[in-house]
Design an enzyme around this catalytic site. Structure first.
Site, PDB file in Angstrom:
ATOM      1  CB  ILE A 108      -0.978   0.023   1.192  1.00 21.43           C
ATOM      2  CG1 ILE A 108      -0.243  -0.156   2.528  1.00 21.43           C
ATOM      3  CG2 ILE A 108      -2.051  -1.036   1.032  1.00 21.43           C
ATOM      4  CD1 ILE A 108      -1.152  -0.111   3.745  1.00 21.43           C
ATOM      5  N   GLY A 111       8.778   3.349  -0.957  1.00 19.37           N
ATOM      6  CA  GLY A 111       9.673   4.496  -0.963  1.00 19.37           C
ATOM      7  C   GLY A 111      11.066   4.066  -0.610  1.00 19.37           C
ATOM      8  CG  PHE A 113       9.986   4.678   3.773  1.00 16.56           C
ATOM      9  CD1 PHE A 113       9.261   3.659   4.368  1.00 16.56           C
ATOM     10  CD2 PHE A 113       9.397   5.393   2.740  1.00 16.56           C
ATOM     11  CE1 PHE A 113       7.976   3.360   3.954  1.00 16.56           C
ATOM     12  CE2 PHE A 113       8.122   5.106   2.316  1.00 16.56           C
ATOM     13  CZ  PHE A 113       7.407   4.081   2.921  1.00 16.56           C
ATOM     14  N   GLY A 114      11.548   2.156   2.535  1.00 17.45           N
ATOM     15  CA  GLY A 114      11.156   0.754   2.596  1.00 17.45           C
ATOM     16  C   GLY A 114       9.809   0.555   1.942  1.00 17.45           C
ATOM     17  CB  VAL A 115       7.754  -1.849   1.156  1.00 19.05           C
ATOM     18  CG1 VAL A 115       8.127  -3.040   2.038  1.00 19.05           C
ATOM     19  CG2 VAL A 115       6.470  -2.139   0.400  1.00 19.05           C
ATOM     20  CG  ASP A 227       7.268  14.320   6.422  1.00 17.97           C
ATOM     21  OD1 ASP A 227       7.058  15.353   5.735  1.00 17.97           O
ATOM     22  OD2 ASP A 227       7.432  13.198   5.908  1.00 17.97           O
TER      23      ASP A 227
END
Length: 431
Positions: A108, A111, A113-115, A227
């Protein structure tokens, strides 16, 4: 400096296209656990199984990492649809450890950063979201440390965490989070696509809950999110309860200690960050909240800068040239910098639709150049813009009840004056 040339051209009525096309992502590029909007490919296979290994394979890791572990490390790191992930959760109060299995369903979010993938807990049938991030073996994960501290109805819940490895001996942290199906970003865009405005009750409801979450983070936990943006604001499309997510950039700000200024997604980045301030406060989050609120009214970002320079130009075009004292408050190093004089635009011209004076007043209080002049999160919650929510007859457009809004804890109200508490909690909600 390009910002001066841009502003000079605006002041003289000319258009000027900056040659400053430095590539800048929507979020900063500094450490693995920070959210970044880039893509990462995934494969799909079916019904493979990852299982927890003994704790022996964690012995080579630093003590700080081992302290973060609820169990051993899972061998394998699949997120493919149908993959079964079996792990353990430490029992509380001398209870036995629990075996927990998750079936990965689909990705879903992705990026650098990962998943993030949706999964189902096989023992409870509960849907969850699992955020998988690359873990530096030398350090504790700040996001995990912060999320373990959080417990609030407007903050996404951390249910469990575990580590997993790959064949390349990479270590990943997996955060098992409550699943919330929608984001405020997608909700806002759905109205824009239909050439409609988001109903006022939703703007009030969403902004209020964001402010309440900010008060909890800033005053109770002592954390700055760093953020806040529509993509990081989850919303239940039935109850319309809002939850803040993605604490990959969050940090406890300590007065006198420097922090990186290249933080926060650009459209929502406070001006002191653009000016390079490193000793900023949680007021940067309140600027971001103001940007989100304005975007819900407009249907598009208020300050859509393509670079940091352009971002500052977009802000000045609306708020006008900051005064010398305001520049000093943002960053003392820029005290003597001279900008062309641009007049501020009135808020009713910015919104270009029937917006209440209360809404414009709250936007102006959040979007102040001087961080110390921005209203705090709790002051924002008490603002007259949210008085409709305090009406005992208030409900969702479909007639359903509003989500709980006034069940403040003593910690949330600590330090609030009697007058502020009176404004915050309507008579019908007082015990």
């Amino acid at each position: 400096m390009n910002v001066v040339r841009r502003l000079t051209s605006i002041a003289s009525g000319r258009n000027f296209v900056s040659s400053d096309n430095v590539g800048e992502t929507e979020t900063p590029r500094s450490k693995p656990n920070q959210n970044r909007e880039e893509t990462e490919s995934t494969e799909t296979t079916s019904y493979e199984k990852d299982s927890v290994s003994s704790s022996e394979n964690s012995d080579h890791l630093p003590k700080e990492i081992r302290e973060d572990m609820d169990c051993g490390i899972i061998k394998g790191n699949g997120t493919e649809s149908g993959r079964i992930i079996t792990t353990k959760k430490k029992g509380l109060n001398d209870q036995k450890d629990k075996t927990i299995s998750y079936r990965a369903e689909h990705v879903i979010g992705t990026g650098s950063f990962g998943v993030v993938f949706q999964a189902k807990c096989l023992e409870t049938e509960e849907k969850v979201a699992i955020k998988k991030v690359l873990q530096d073996k030398r350090y504790k994960n700040r996001e995990l440390q912060i999320m373990r501290m959080l417990d609030h109805p407007n903050v996404v819940e951390l249910k469990h965490s575990f580590f997993s490895t790959t064949e390349k001996d990479e270590l990943y942290l997996n955060l098992v989070l409550e699943y919330v199906p929608e984001t405020i970003y997608r909700a806002s865009r759905s109205y824009t696509k239909m050439n409609q405005h988001m109903p006022l009750i939703y703007i009030q409801l969403y902004t209020y809950q964001i402010c309440r979450a900010m008060n909890y983070l800033h005053q109770v936990v002592g954390v700055c999110h760093r953020d806040i943006k529509p993509q990081n604001l989850l919303v239940n499309n039935v109850t319309h309860e809002v939850k803040i997510c993605d604490f990959g950039s969050a940090k406890m700000l300590i007065p006198g200690e420097p922090n990186i200024s290249y933080i926060c997604s650009r459209y929502y980045r406070a001006p002191e960050l653009i000016f390079g301030a490193t000793e900023y406060t949680s007021a940067i989050d309140m600027w971001s909240v103001g940007c989100v609120m304005a975007e819900l009214f407009l249907g598009h970002p208020l300050f859509p800068g393509e670079t940091s320079v352009d971002q500052l130009v977009e802000i000045i075009k609306i708020l006008g040239t900051p005064a010398r004292e305001e520049i000093k408050n943002m960053n003392p190093r820029y005290n003597d910098f001279k900008f062309p004089q641009i007049k501020a635009q009135p808020w009713h011209k910015i919104f270009r639709r029937q917006v209440s004076p209360e809404a414009m007043d709250l936007a102006s209080r959040l979007l102040q150049y001087s961080p110390n002049l921005r209203c705090t999160a709790l002051e924002a919650c008490a603002h007259p813009f949210f008085d409709d929510l305090r009406d005992p007859r208030a409900s969702l457009p479909n007639g359903r009840a509003l989500p709980p809004l006034f069940d403040f804890t003593a910690q949330e109200l600590a330090g609030a004056s009697v007058e502020l508490r009176h404004r915050l909690i309507p008579e019908h909600a007082r015990k």
